[in-house]
Design a protein around this motif. Structure first.
Motif, PDB file in Angstrom:
ATOM      1  N   ARG A  18       0.830  -1.210   0.000  1.00 14.20           N
ATOM      2  CA  ARG A  18       0.000   0.000   0.000  1.00 14.20           C
ATOM      3  C   ARG A  18       0.866   1.261   0.000  1.00 14.20           C
ATOM      4  O   ARG A  18       0.557   2.230  -0.685  1.00 14.20           O
ATOM      5  CB  ARG A  18      -0.932   0.011   1.203  1.00 14.20           C
ATOM      6  N   ARG A  37      -7.973   7.746  -7.816  1.00  9.38           N
ATOM      7  CA  ARG A  37      -8.958   7.520  -6.757  1.00  9.38           C
ATOM      8  C   ARG A  37      -8.722   6.117  -6.198  1.00  9.38           C
ATOM      9  O   ARG A  37      -8.727   5.142  -6.934  1.00  9.38           O
ATOM     10  CB  ARG A  37     -10.358   7.637  -7.328  1.00  9.38           C
ATOM     11  N   THR A  38      -8.507   6.034  -4.888  1.00 12.58           N
ATOM     12  CA  THR A  38      -8.224   4.753  -4.247  1.00 12.58           C
ATOM     13  C   THR A  38      -9.464   4.206  -3.571  1.00 12.58           C
ATOM     14  O   THR A  38     -10.159   4.923  -2.854  1.00 12.58           O
ATOM     15  CB  THR A  38      -7.100   4.909  -3.197  1.00 12.58           C
ATOM     16  N   GLU A  39      -9.723   2.911  -3.812  1.00 11.61           N
ATOM     17  CA  GLU A  39     -10.799   2.189  -3.139  1.00 11.61           C
ATOM     18  C   GLU A  39     -10.147   1.128  -2.261  1.00 11.61           C
ATOM     19  O   GLU A  39      -9.725   0.081  -2.753  1.00 11.61           O
ATOM     20  CB  GLU A  39     -11.725   1.528  -4.154  1.00 11.61           C
ATOM     21  N   PRO A  40     -10.016   1.410  -0.955  1.00  6.27           N
ATOM     22  CA  PRO A  40      -9.378   0.431  -0.071  1.00  6.27           C
ATOM     23  C   PRO A  40     -10.273  -0.780   0.168  1.00  6.27           C
ATOM     24  O   PRO A  40     -11.497  -0.675   0.186  1.00  6.27           O
ATOM     25  CB  PRO A  40      -9.148   1.203   1.225  1.00  6.27           C
ATOM     26  N   GLY A  41      -9.635  -1.922   0.337  1.00  3.36           N
ATOM     27  CA  GLY A  41     -10.345  -3.153   0.652  1.00  3.36           C
ATOM     28  C   GLY A  41      -9.642  -3.869   1.779  1.00  3.36           C
ATOM     29  O   GLY A  41      -8.560  -3.464   2.218  1.00  3.36           O
ATOM     30  N   ASP A  45      -6.432  -3.273  -2.525  1.00  3.15           N
ATOM     31  CA  ASP A  45      -6.958  -1.952  -2.864  1.00  3.15           C
ATOM     32  C   ASP A  45      -7.007  -1.824  -4.381  1.00  3.15           C
ATOM     33  O   ASP A  45      -6.252  -2.491  -5.092  1.00  3.15           O
ATOM     34  CB  ASP A  45      -6.047  -0.838  -2.327  1.00  3.15           C
ATOM     35  N   GLN A  46      -7.867  -0.954  -4.847  1.00  3.41           N
ATOM     36  CA  GLN A  46      -7.903  -0.626  -6.265  1.00  3.41           C
ATOM     37  C   GLN A  46      -7.685   0.870  -6.411  1.00  3.41           C
ATOM     38  O   GLN A  46      -8.339   1.664  -5.733  1.00  3.41           O
ATOM     39  CB  GLN A  46      -9.229  -1.034  -6.898  1.00  3.41           C
ATOM     40  N   ILE A  47      -6.759   1.203  -7.287  1.00  4.20           N
ATOM     41  CA  ILE A  47      -6.484   2.597  -7.589  1.00  4.20           C
ATOM     42  C   ILE A  47      -6.912   2.842  -9.033  1.00  4.20           C
ATOM     43  O   ILE A  47      -6.319   2.296  -9.963  1.00  4.20           O
ATOM     44  CB  ILE A  47      -4.994   2.930  -7.409  1.00  4.20           C
ATOM     45  N   HIS A  48      -7.959   3.606  -9.191  1.00  6.77           N
ATOM     46  CA  HIS A  48      -8.449   3.950 -10.519  1.00  6.77           C
ATOM     47  C   HIS A  48      -7.777   5.257 -10.931  1.00  6.77           C
ATOM     48  O   HIS A  48      -7.648   6.178 -10.121  1.00  6.77           O
ATOM     49  CB  HIS A  48      -9.973   4.126 -10.503  1.00  6.77           C
ATOM     50  N   CYS A  57      -6.710   0.789 -13.965  1.00  2.00           N
ATOM     51  CA  CYS A  57      -6.844   0.422 -12.566  1.00  2.00           C
ATOM     52  C   CYS A  57      -5.612  -0.373 -12.136  1.00  2.00           C
ATOM     53  O   CYS A  57      -5.175  -1.284 -12.841  1.00  2.00           O
ATOM     54  CB  CYS A  57      -8.095  -0.428 -12.376  1.00  2.00           C
ATOM     55  N   THR A  59      -4.551  -2.806  -9.166  1.00  2.00           N
ATOM     56  CA  THR A  59      -4.999  -3.594  -8.028  1.00  2.00           C
ATOM     57  C   THR A  59      -3.773  -3.936  -7.194  1.00  2.00           C
ATOM     58  O   THR A  59      -2.802  -4.500  -7.705  1.00  2.00           O
ATOM     59  CB  THR A  59      -5.715  -4.881  -8.485  1.00  2.00           C
TER      60      THR A  59
END
Length: 97
Positions: A18, A37-41, A45-48, A57, A59
């Motif tokens: 990360r 734009r980061t989508e944490p999981g 995580d996915q960074i678009h 993206c 991943t």
């Protein structure tokens, strides 16, 4: 539209991956003009990211980075050079270069 798919295995673990991805995001925004734009999981995580002519993206997982990039018509002829630059950047980021 040309598409690039780059996978890089690593042994960083999720926390360090990360941090590396955060550095990649800063570089993408600063040097390539990307909007990220980061989508944490919980496990990855996915960074678009996008800018004119490019979207994709990244991943980020504890054992690998998986990058998918779509290039617009104007950047299609540069796909090979763009892919080489991305591969080098990821290798340096992950300590493999």
């Amino acid at each position: 539209m040309p598409e690039l798919h780059i996978r890089r295995e690593h042994r960083l673990g999720l926390k360090a991956a990360r941090a590396a991805a955060h550095r990649w995001t800063q570089e993408a925004e600063r040097e390539w003009g990307m909007q990220c734009r980061t989508e944490p999981g919980s496990r990855e995580d996915q960074i678009h990211f996008e800018r004119s002519g490019v979207s994709g993206c990244l991943t980020v997982g504890g054992e690998r980075f998986d990058l998918q990039v779509k290039l617009g018509f104007m950047l299609g002829p540069l796909a090979g050079r763009i892919e080489a630059q991305i591969r080098q950047s990821l290798d340096e980021l992950l300590g493999q270069g």
